[in-house]
Design an enzyme around this catalytic site. Sequence first.
Site, PDB file in Angstrom:
ATOM      1  N   GLU A 115      17.846   3.855  34.606  1.00 48.03           N
ATOM      2  CA  GLU A 115      16.904   4.878  34.165  1.00 48.03           C
ATOM      3  C   GLU A 115      16.912   6.076  35.114  1.00 48.03           C
ATOM      4  O   GLU A 115      16.795   7.226  34.684  1.00 48.03           O
ATOM      5  CB  GLU A 115      15.503   4.275  34.042  1.00 48.03           C
ATOM      6  CG  GLU A 115      15.380   3.319  32.854  1.00 48.03           C
ATOM      7  CD  GLU A 115      14.015   2.678  32.743  1.00 48.03           C
ATOM      8  OE1 GLU A 115      13.356   2.875  31.699  1.00 48.03           O
ATOM      9  OE2 GLU A 115      13.601   1.995  33.696  1.00 48.03           O
ATOM     10  N   GLU A 135      15.516  -5.649  31.136  1.00 48.76           N
ATOM     11  CA  GLU A 135      14.092  -5.967  31.269  1.00 48.76           C
ATOM     12  C   GLU A 135      13.615  -7.003  30.261  1.00 48.76           C
ATOM     13  O   GLU A 135      12.682  -7.768  30.531  1.00 48.76           O
ATOM     14  CB  GLU A 135      13.260  -4.690  31.124  1.00 48.76           C
ATOM     15  CG  GLU A 135      13.315  -3.744  32.307  1.00 48.76           C
ATOM     16  CD  GLU A 135      14.485  -2.776  32.257  1.00 48.76           C
ATOM     17  OE1 GLU A 135      14.486  -1.827  33.043  1.00 48.76           O
ATOM     18  OE2 GLU A 135      15.387  -2.965  31.414  1.00 48.76           O
TER      19      GLU A 135
END
Length: 533
Positions: A115, A135
């Site tokens: 990210e 995740e």
Amino acid sequence: MPNDTTVTASDTTPVSYIRHTRVGVIRIDNPPVNALGQAVRQGLVDALQKALADDAAEAVVVLAAGRTFIAGADIREFGKPPQGPLLPDVIAALEASTKPLIAVLHGTALGGGLEVALGCHLRIALEGTRVGLPEVKLGLLPGAGGTQRLPRLAGIERALDMITRGHFVDADEARRYGIVDDVVAADEPLTMGLAAAERLLAGHYTPRTTGELPAPTADGDALQRYRAQLARDVPYLFSPFRCVDAVEAATRLPFADGLTRERALFSQCMDSPQRAGMIHAFFAARGTHKVPEADPEATFATLALVGDHALFTALAAPAVKAGIRLAVLDSADGEDIKDVEACLVAPDADDHQCRMVRNALPAGTPWVDVTTPQGTPATQPGDASLVFSPRDPSQPICELVDCIGDPALTQTLANTLRRLKQQVVVTRDASVIAALDTALRRALGVTPDVQAAAWRTEGWDLSPWLAGETAETRTDEPSAENRRPLDLAWQQAAEAISQAGQVHRDGDIDVLAIHAFGFPAHLGGPRFRGRAA
């Protein structure tokens, strides 16, 4: 390039800033995997401010020291109140930089690490790099813009695949999908980063602000297909469906609103009991090989193998990579027995052969019987057992039942098996796998088909223990109440094992239940369930 270097940050922080002629370099150094703890997040913000204030810096490179780029969040912060700056704010600051930012990736760029890279204006990867947003494997979704930025670069289909499954992709795939802009053969990130910056300044690369790219085209077919596939494959999981909702938001909402929607869905996942169970299971699996008060580093250089067992074949390649010699002993003669430090004995090993080898080994050499739950021998003082999954013995999970009586020797053996790519759980005196297997079979003895059907709704396939039972033919709706008898049996068995002192940590029971038996990871394990009840 002229060697004109200006240092403008302290070397004592995990993030520093340095300038090479007209290229600023933000360097993350937070061993072992450059995790995004609070100090790193703050350091990125501070270093960015220094770079923006440095008039001589025309472009800025973001890279990491050591063997990898940022491999994700700092797990030491899990379960604690968040401390600013939060990662979404850090990435927003990076993306808003008025100077072009180049992320230089090597090793892995995972979770928050990817990210961060998506928030930069150009991504260059060393060959061999892998990227991903895993995740979902912790019951979460990417909460720092990953579900909004990745679809803008890679498209809906690829983003859904990576985010809902937690798949990694290699550097070449990442370039093909538009996740990185180039893949370069280089030995270390700094040289590559400086060269990339010079190419960018010369007009050979075009920087882009990911959040300003056009929203991905809504692909209702892909969204519907993934929802249907998840409903078929993992209907019992919470976060994968929220992942699809977040990616869909990237197609329907302005970028800022999509980030808000992503954060709301992330909070839903954080509040989910499944997130708690999966993160518990993740933490529990990290230290199962550790013996209290023993040397955590020592390993054996030579292991003897007696008999013919599939495990020995599986160990061969990891042994070569780890530099561990495996001596397959057909007799007690010859050079193969020289320098042997421990001996693994297959279930089919000949008794005479075992006696010959044992007599030839130095006194005190650890002797380890490789076995299954039903075949677990009564371990003798000074011996150990290596017990494998009753569900699938080929799984890299094994229980090292310690009757050696020497913590240092036991730890060294566990370390060695770990280097041979086994998930090792060290237990004491008697097999925990055998006890759990017995409890499961006893609990299933009453209504196996009803319980199996009910547990299947949680993702647990009990067919290895059903011996021909036909749970698949039931048409009545399974309920949580149908799961309760087996759930209680597991919890009672786990409590008895803990009270008997058979494990060093209660979480070890959960790890064995999940990895050796297939107990649903999102439930955390029987010991976790007992505490949460």
